[in-house]
Design an enzyme around this catalytic site. Structure first.
Site, PDB file in Angstrom:
ATOM      1  N   THR A  28      13.370   0.897   7.196  1.00  0.00           N
ATOM      2  CA  THR A  28      12.344   1.769   6.595  1.00  0.00           C
ATOM      3  C   THR A  28      11.334   2.163   7.674  1.00  0.00           C
ATOM      4  O   THR A  28      11.028   1.360   8.552  1.00  0.00           O
ATOM      5  CB  THR A  28      11.631   0.998   5.468  1.00  0.00           C
ATOM      6  OG1 THR A  28      12.603   0.667   4.474  1.00  0.00           O
ATOM      7  CG2 THR A  28      10.533   1.828   4.820  1.00  0.00           C
ATOM      8  N   THR A  31      11.015   5.677  12.388  1.00  0.00           N
ATOM      9  CA  THR A  31      12.145   5.539  13.314  1.00  0.00           C
ATOM     10  C   THR A  31      13.448   5.412  12.521  1.00  0.00           C
ATOM     11  O   THR A  31      14.459   6.047  12.852  1.00  0.00           O
ATOM     12  CB  THR A  31      11.937   4.316  14.236  1.00  0.00           C
ATOM     13  OG1 THR A  31      10.572   4.261  14.641  1.00  0.00           O
ATOM     14  CG2 THR A  31      12.827   4.402  15.464  1.00  0.00           C
ATOM     15  N   ASP A  81      16.972  -0.913  12.108  1.00  0.00           N
ATOM     16  CA  ASP A  81      15.609  -0.771  11.588  1.00  0.00           C
ATOM     17  C   ASP A  81      14.612  -0.719  12.751  1.00  0.00           C
ATOM     18  O   ASP A  81      14.923  -1.153  13.866  1.00  0.00           O
ATOM     19  CB  ASP A  81      15.270  -1.974  10.674  1.00  0.00           C
ATOM     20  CG  ASP A  81      14.029  -1.741   9.818  1.00  0.00           C
ATOM     21  OD1 ASP A  81      13.439  -0.647   9.883  1.00  0.00           O
ATOM     22  OD2 ASP A  81      13.658  -2.672   9.074  1.00  0.00           O
ATOM     23  N   GLY A  96       4.819  -2.741   8.581  1.00  0.00           N
ATOM     24  CA  GLY A  96       3.810  -1.675   8.608  1.00  0.00           C
ATOM     25  C   GLY A  96       4.014  -0.684   7.472  1.00  0.00           C
ATOM     26  O   GLY A  96       3.064  -0.119   6.953  1.00  0.00           O
ATOM     27  N   GLU A 103      13.543  -5.711   3.900  1.00  0.00           N
ATOM     28  CA  GLU A 103      14.051  -5.625   5.279  1.00  0.00           C
ATOM     29  C   GLU A 103      14.553  -6.990   5.741  1.00  0.00           C
ATOM     30  O   GLU A 103      15.609  -7.099   6.372  1.00  0.00           O
ATOM     31  CB  GLU A 103      12.942  -5.130   6.213  1.00  0.00           C
ATOM     32  CG  GLU A 103      12.590  -3.665   5.970  1.00  0.00           C
ATOM     33  CD  GLU A 103      11.369  -3.181   6.737  1.00  0.00           C
ATOM     34  OE1 GLU A 103      11.213  -1.963   6.854  1.00  0.00           O
ATOM     35  OE2 GLU A 103      10.567  -4.014   7.205  1.00  0.00           O
TER      36      GLU A 103
END
Ligand code: 5RP
Length: 218
Positions: A28, A31, A81, A96, A103
């Protein structure tokens, strides 16, 4: 090259880890979004993906990339990720974007974790970026007091609710000298869902893009 172009360059370099027939775990953030957009160009190669957030799931689906439930696919070969900070030992701060729990789950279910970032994310010691902690709402003040006792300054992420219905405390002022120990310590406080230190299950490969090109760390 601006920071966004660097993020895209790192995402492009991660495409080489995608093999035919894979189900790929997807992170997520901005990037990871570049990676999703690039993945669309080779989507016929994939069996599917597992998303680490509702936002990433929606972006994958908008490209016509199949998104699967982690429970129905078992172990994944690859997870890609971003990160907020990384050391050269591939210990990370993540969260963040507030998706740290899912994740960490998808990273934990993957054989290979490829982390992609611009080179401003490389640090000697984790902690300049405020450490995100996902917390069950009723434990907010309890956890805040424990963070203060640890030397940190917890700040509630205002107006933010995670995909799991919880809050995020962003902890300023920590110097994380022993990421594995601190991850263990904070994770065991009742009320903590997930701390954004990824040290027990660090990245396996770190792809950093900068002015002078792309560098890979293992
Ligand atoms: C989301 C994350 C992201 O990977 C992290 O915040 C980096 O984001 P970006 O790629 O936008 O710099 O952990 O929870």
């Amino acid at each position: 090259m601006n920071q966004d172009a660097m993020k895209k360059a790192a995402a492009e370099a991660a495409l080489e880890y995608v093999e035919s027939g894979m189900i790929v775990g997807i992170g997520t953030g901005s990037t990871a979004n570049h990676f999703i957009d690039l993945l669309a160009g080779i989507k016929g190669k994939l069996d599917g993906t597992v998303a680490s957030s509702i936002t990433s799931e929606e972006r994958l689906k908008s490209h016509g990339i199949p998104v699967m439930d982690l429970n129905s696919v078992g172990q994944l070969s690859l997870y890609v990720d971003g990160a907020d900070e990384s050391t050269k030992f591939l210990h990370l701060i993540k969260g963040g974007g507030g998706a740290l729990t899912r994740e960490k789950i998808v990273a934990g279910a993957s054989d290979k974790f490829v982390c992609i970032a611009d080179d401003s994310k490389l640090v000697d010691v984790l902690g300049k970026f405020p450490l995100p902690i996902e917390v069950i709402p009723m434990a907010q003040s309890l956890i805040a007091r424990q963070i203060v006792a640890l030397g940190g300054n917890p700040v509630l992420r205002e107006g933010f609710v995670t995909d799991n219905g919880n809050i995020i405390l962003d902890v300023h002022g920590l110097k994380i000298m022993n990421p594995v120990e601190m991850e263990e310590q904070i994770n065991q406080w009742p009320g903590v869902v997930t701390v954004g230190i990824f040290a027990h299950r660090p990245a396996d490969i770190l792809i950093l893009a900068g002015e002078s090109g792309v560098q890979t760390y293992t």
